[in-house]
Design an enzyme around this catalytic site. Structure first.
Site, mmCIF file in Angstrom:
data_model
loop_
_atom_site.group_PDB
_atom_site.id
_atom_site.type_symbol
_atom_site.label_atom_id
_atom_site.label_comp_id
_atom_site.label_asym_id
_atom_site.label_seq_id
_atom_site.Cartn_x
_atom_site.Cartn_y
_atom_site.Cartn_z
ATOM 1 C CG HIS A 164 0.597 3.797 4.271
ATOM 2 N ND1 HIS A 164 1.025 2.912 5.235
ATOM 3 C CD2 HIS A 164 -0.534 3.253 3.728
ATOM 4 C CE1 HIS A 164 0.202 1.871 5.275
ATOM 5 N NE2 HIS A 164 -0.742 2.066 4.373
ATOM 6 C CB ALA A 221 -0.916 0.001 1.224
ATOM 7 C CG ASN A 261 2.694 -7.300 6.074
ATOM 8 O OD1 ASN A 261 3.357 -8.210 6.533
ATOM 9 N ND2 ASN A 261 2.627 -7.050 4.778
#
Length: 271
Positions: free
Chosen positions: A224, A128, A194
């Protein structure tokens, strides 16, 4: 004189895991008709619904009969090592989604040794994240600092240790409930953080990469922010992903990055 194009054989893909990400990857590859043959799907128990004609792979040894070119793991950290050794013996590449498995240094070392013996490769998709390619390139020179902040709505943190650190149902503002190393973040929150291991492997490692985990009631996606400084200069990249419709702990981009990785094995132009 023009020559006829050389026919490109289809890529035989084996998928380890038949959860939300695995199903989404298969759906997208089928829609895009990318020249992929699904050679098998591995799962602990036989899935109720498999794509027509695709065999169930019950054990890593079953990969031999599937004869895959590429094996993609999307099953969880416990699947990485057993399926990884088999994949690296039998296929050209093994793509790892559950990079939190590498919080145990021994797992990575053993898989790298298998890849070296058999001339295969371990592939780490960006998941991601945005900017992983730039971070990995920057790491060719000394890096001073890498910071990774992960922001998700409270619902995405339910069912994780976050529930014991903060009252997810009563938050009114963004709250940092964890700050520590990438090794700690990915190890304690493998379903949500993760991806912190991906940034760490690209940059300065699991122990030097600093991670913040944030629950934000105003967040509408999974965000993020990756920041790094070093001899190359400064990197500061942010991305906000739509949650995967069938699993809010994961992002749509995690599936899309796997689709890109697979298709780059058959495209005449990799991108």
């Amino acid at each position: 004189m023009p020559t006829e194009p050389v026919p490109r054989p289809p890529l035989r893909l084996a998928l380890v895991g038949w959860g939300a990400i695995g199903r989404r990857v298969v759906q997208l590859l089928a829609e895009r008709d990318a020249g992929i043959v699904l050679a098998g799907i591995a799962a602990r128990t036989r899935p109720a619904e498999l794509p027509s004609g695709v065999p169930w792979l019950q054990h890593p040894d079953d990969l031999g009969a599937a004869t895959p070119d590429l094996v993609v793991e999307a099953a969880g950290r416990d699947a990485v090592e057993p399926w990884g050794h088999a994949a690296l013996r039998l296929a050209r590449g093994f793509a790892v989604s559950s990079t939190s498995a590498f919080c145990d240094d021994g797992v990575l070392d053993r898989l790298v040794a298998t890849a070296e013996r058999h001339g295969s490769q371990i592939l780490i998709p960006p998941g991601a994240l945005a900017g992983v390619d730039a971070l990995a390139a920057a790491a060719a020179l000394p890096l001073d600092e890498v910071r990774h902040q992960i922001v998700k709505p409270p619902a995405a943190w339910r069912g994780t240790p976050a529930a014991g650190l903060v009252d997810l149902d009563r938050l009114t503002e963004a709250t940092v409930f964890f700050a520590g190393s990438a090794r700690e973040a990915a190890g304690r929150f493998p379903a949500n953080a993760n991806v912190a291991a991906i940034a760490a492997l690209a940059g300065i490692g699991l122990d030097r990469t600093r991670v913040e985990l944030v629950a934000d009631p105003k967040a509408v996606g999974n965000g993020h922010r990756l920041r790094a400084t070093g001899a190359f200069g400064t990197l500061d990249i942010a991305i906000e992903n739509r949650p995967l419709a069938t699993n809010p702990k994961s992002s749509e981009m995690a599936a899309l990055s796997l689709v890109r990785l697979v298709e780059n094995h058959v495209r005449p132009l990799c991108r």
